[in-house]
Every structure is written in C-alpha cells, then in structure tokens.
Write a protein that holds these residues in place. Structure first.
Motif, PDB file in Angstrom:
ATOM      1  N   ARG A   1      52.482  53.992  17.544  1.00  0.00           N
ATOM      2  CA  ARG A   1      53.292  54.500  18.643  1.00  0.00           C
ATOM      3  C   ARG A   1      54.745  54.335  18.209  1.00  0.00           C
ATOM      4  NH1 ARG A   1      49.375  51.210  20.500  1.00  0.00           N
ATOM      5  NH2 ARG A   1      47.820  52.071  21.937  1.00  0.00           N
ATOM      6  N   ALA A   2      55.519  55.394  18.307  1.00  0.00           N
ATOM      7  CA  ALA A   2      56.836  55.328  17.683  1.00  0.00           C
ATOM      8  C   ALA A   2      57.910  56.007  18.511  1.00  0.00           C
ATOM      9  CB  ALA A   2      56.787  55.966  16.295  1.00  0.00           C
ATOM     10  N   VAL A   3      59.113  55.434  18.393  1.00  0.00           N
ATOM     11  CA  VAL A   3      60.350  56.089  18.817  1.00  0.00           C
ATOM     12  C   VAL A   3      61.148  56.323  17.543  1.00  0.00           C
ATOM     13  CG1 VAL A   3      62.486  55.900  20.132  1.00  0.00           C
ATOM     14  CG2 VAL A   3      60.357  54.956  21.066  1.00  0.00           C
ATOM     15  N   VAL A   4      61.468  57.571  17.263  1.00  0.00           N
ATOM     16  CA  VAL A   4      62.158  57.925  16.029  1.00  0.00           C
ATOM     17  C   VAL A   4      63.586  58.355  16.350  1.00  0.00           C
ATOM     18  CG1 VAL A   4      62.211  59.575  14.120  1.00  0.00           C
ATOM     19  CG2 VAL A   4      60.044  58.535  14.808  1.00  0.00           C
TER      20      VAL A   4
ATOM     21  N   GLY B   1      54.402  66.189  19.197  1.00  0.00           N
ATOM     22  CA  GLY B   1      53.931  65.079  20.014  1.00  0.00           C
ATOM     23  C   GLY B   1      53.559  63.834  19.237  1.00  0.00           C
ATOM     24  N   TRP B   2      54.057  63.718  17.999  1.00  0.00           N
ATOM     25  CA  TRP B   2      53.728  62.539  17.201  1.00  0.00           C
ATOM     26  C   TRP B   2      54.530  61.318  17.653  1.00  0.00           C
ATOM     27  CZ3 TRP B   2      53.684  67.065  13.861  1.00  0.00           C
ATOM     28  CH2 TRP B   2      52.422  67.343  13.328  1.00  0.00           C
ATOM     29  N   ALA B   3      55.751  61.539  18.091  1.00  0.00           N
ATOM     30  CA  ALA B   3      56.618  60.416  18.448  1.00  0.00           C
ATOM     31  C   ALA B   3      57.627  60.858  19.496  1.00  0.00           C
ATOM     32  CB  ALA B   3      57.350  59.892  17.208  1.00  0.00           C
TER      33      ALA B   3
ATOM     34  N   GLN C   1      59.267  52.275  26.316  1.00  0.00           N
ATOM     35  CA  GLN C   1      58.282  52.112  27.378  1.00  0.00           C
ATOM     36  C   GLN C   1      57.379  53.333  27.491  1.00  0.00           C
ATOM     37  OE1 GLN C   1      61.200  51.338  30.401  1.00  0.00           O
ATOM     38  NE2 GLN C   1      61.009  49.103  30.242  1.00  0.00           N
ATOM     39  N   ARG C   2      57.959  54.529  27.305  1.00  0.00           N
ATOM     40  CA  ARG C   2      57.144  55.743  27.366  1.00  0.00           C
ATOM     41  C   ARG C   2      56.197  55.830  26.179  1.00  0.00           C
ATOM     42  NH1 ARG C   2      60.048  61.516  28.080  1.00  0.00           N
ATOM     43  NH2 ARG C   2      60.353  61.400  25.813  1.00  0.00           N
ATOM     44  N   ALA C   3      56.718  55.470  24.986  1.00  0.00           N
ATOM     45  CA  ALA C   3      55.868  55.510  23.787  1.00  0.00           C
ATOM     46  C   ALA C   3      54.702  54.543  23.901  1.00  0.00           C
ATOM     47  CB  ALA C   3      56.700  55.188  22.548  1.00  0.00           C
TER      48      ALA C   3
ATOM     49  N   PRO D   1      48.603  57.905  20.066  1.00  0.00           N
ATOM     50  CA  PRO D   1      48.996  58.871  19.033  1.00  0.00           C
ATOM     51  C   PRO D   1      47.825  59.256  18.133  1.00  0.00           C
ATOM     52  CG  PRO D   1      49.709  56.670  18.415  1.00  0.00           C
ATOM     53  CD  PRO D   1      49.136  56.555  19.812  1.00  0.00           C
ATOM     54  N   ASP D   2      47.960  60.423  17.540  1.00  0.00           N
ATOM     55  CA  ASP D   2      47.005  60.879  16.528  1.00  0.00           C
ATOM     56  C   ASP D   2      47.811  61.466  15.377  1.00  0.00           C
ATOM     57  OD1 ASP D   2      45.047  61.903  14.934  1.00  0.00           O
ATOM     58  OD2 ASP D   2      44.335  63.415  16.374  1.00  0.00           O
TER      59      ASP D   2
END
Length: 334
Positions: free
Chosen positions: A261-264, A285-287, A304-306, A311-312
């Motif tokens: 799960r990521a924030v980029v 929709g990856w991050a 918090q949203r991530a 994820p896939d």
C-alpha cells in the motif's frame, strides 16, 4: 565480456545493474563516475571514470566552468559533450581502450545518449535502457536510433514513453526491475508507515510524522533524513502497512515486489520522469499520488486512504523482470 555504463545521478542505475547481473552468464565491466559499491558480485569489475562536469584547470592554473569553451550540446544534437574538457576526453578514451583490448559481446548503457552513440560507433552491439518521461529530443532519438535493443524496465501498457514511438521492433518492455524480486513479503504491521527516501522537505516530514503518531501510527524512516540510511530496506517495506515513496523506477518496482500500500510523491526530474510515472500509478490505481508540494495534513489523509486499499501490483510485472532484462542483452551478444 559485457560492458555496462552506469549514470552517476543517484544509485538507482547501479541498483538495477545489481538486480540483473545474477542472471547473466558472462563477466561484466562497469564504467561509471560513481565510486565502486561494496560487495560487488563475482565476475564484475568496476572502472571509475573521470568527471566531465568539474571545472577545467588551465596551464596557468585558472579555473573555468566545464561549458566555458562552447556549446556543450553541439547545437542540440547532444546532451553533454563539453569542448576542451580533459575529463570528458579521458572517460571516452578509457572505454575505447578497454573495448580495443577486450572481447566485448555487448554493451548496456544506463543511461547516456553520448556513450550509447560512442559505443555503437566502436562496433559493439548496444542495449540502451529507456526511462519514463518526455524523451523526444534529438539526443534521445539518436540513442534509440542507434541502439540494437531498447530495454524498457516497465510492463507493456503502463508507461506511455512517447519517445519510443517508432522503435517497436527493438523495444523490450520487461516489467519493473526490483532487487527484491523473489523475496517473501510476509505480513505487514497494522498502522505502521514507512517514509522511504527524501520525498518531502524536512518541515513537512516532521509535521506529518507528528500527526500520524498522534493518530496512533508507528512511523519509520529510511533515507528520509540524516543518518537513517538503510542498505537493505526490504524488511521495512514488507513490514509497513503503508509506504510513502518517490516515483523512481527502482522505488516503484520495490513497492510492487512487496505488493505494498503506497503513497507516491513524484520528484522533479529531467524530462518529467517521475511525473509521468506518478500519473500512470494514479490512473492504474496502484498507489495514491501526492504532488511534491503536498502539505502534512494532505499527506496524512493520503496515508490513511492508502491503508484501506487492497493493492494488486501484478500488472507491474516485477516477477522475473531482471531475468527478462538479461535475456534482452542475450539477444544482441556476439
């Protein structure tokens, strides 16, 4: 013998090299302005190249900027070829002397339009590593025109890479190359966030950490500040519930390897490299993606949203990517 040029900006290019080397069955000589990394694999020789960007020191002891004697781009044909710079001449001479004395089967260029052209002029089969971004300028087009293969370290259908248009016969999209491909991800810890690398300025980072801790999160950093560099960040990535990272190719591939799960937070780079990657990640929709100007409160909301995502990352095609990259080099070897 395989030659390999590693660009000196950051350690990402060297990291990609180290991921691919175990899948090669030939010795490798690396050329770079970077210092030799520790623990190089067996069969790898590192040749430190002189700098071509420092001041030119004349016979009179006067110092002049690298571009003092004229247009270092040759009227836009090149990115960097400073006139009368001894370091520039010497670094190309080192590569030529090595090529003349070695049985060279292929040469990988990651990355330099000038080195790609020079090596191909020496008659060596050349693999040019592509990067995201708007690389439609003349030097990039020259490098792609001259390359025998173009290695794109992302999956087909992800990064647009407009500059590769017209080169489909030579482009090989192998997927995201991660040094951690094949390592077990394990279970992440609930409400643990990892700030990976320098993604936001120190004031934003400190405030975001304070807000997250006040909300019950545990926070770790790796390479985000002074004295927190970690050589093997895999346990930290795999153990985090959310990872905050830049949008560099290696960083994103590592996130994909961990199905994180990521924030980029894309960083400003030439040719909008990370900006393009960030747009791809957001659209797919990856991050969750934040601008580099994000404020602490917005960053915390994205974490918090991530955390609620499942994820896939399979579409990033990290599994087997390094081996596929090695196979691309094998296509041109003589």
């Amino acid at each position: 013998m395989i030659g390999w040029y590693v660009h000196h900006h950051g350690w990402g290019h060297a990291t990609r090299l180290r991921a691919i080397i175990p899948h090669l069955d030939d010795e490798v000589t690396v050329f770079s302005s970077l210092p030799q990394p520790t623990d190089l694999p067996a069969g790898v020789r590192w040749v430190r190249l002189p700098s071509d960007a420092d001041d030119i020191v004349g016979a009179d002891g006067a110092r002049r900027p690298a571009r003092h004697f004229g247009d270092e781009t040759a009227r836009g044909s090149l990115h960097w070829a400073p006139i009368a710079h001894p370091g520039h001449r010497a670094r190309l001479a080192v590569i030529a002397d090595w090529a003349a004395a070695s049985e060279v089967s292929a040469f990988v260029v990651d990355v330099s339009a000038e080195v790609a052209a020079f090596v191909r002029l020496l008659g060596i089969p050349t693999v040019v590593v592509a990067q995201p971004g708007r690389r439609t300028d003349r030097p990039h087009r020259m490098a792609y025109e001259m390359a025998d293969r173009i290695l794109a370290p992302w999956a087909a259908g992800t990064v647009p890479a407009e500059g590769l248009t017209g080169f489909d016969d030579r482009v090989r999209r192998v997927g995201g190359v991660s040094r951690y491909d094949g390592r077990r991800a394990g279970d992440s810890a609930a409400r643990r966030v990892l700030f990976l690398g320098r993604t936001v300025d120190d004031a934003v980072l400190r405030r975001a950490i304070a807000l997250l801790r006040a909300d019950g999160w545990s926070v770790e950093t790796a390479g985000a500040g002074e004295g927190d560099r970690v050589d093997d960040v895999w346990p930290m990535i795999a153990g985090a519930h959310v990872v905050v990272s830049a949008a560099g190719q290696n960083s994103v591939a590592d996130l994909a390897a961990a199905n994180a799960r990521a924030v980029v937070v894309p960083q400003a780079r030439p040719f909008d490299e990370q900006g393009e990657t960030g747009r791809v990640l957001a659209a797919g929709g990856w991050a969750d993606v934040a601008p580099s100007s994000t404020d602490p409160e917005h960053l915390v909301r994205l974490v918090q949203r991530a955390s609620d995502r499942t994820p896939d990352w399979s579409g990033w095609q990290v599994r087997g990517a390094a081996a596929r990259a090695a196979a691309v080099i094998g296509e041109v070897r003589v």
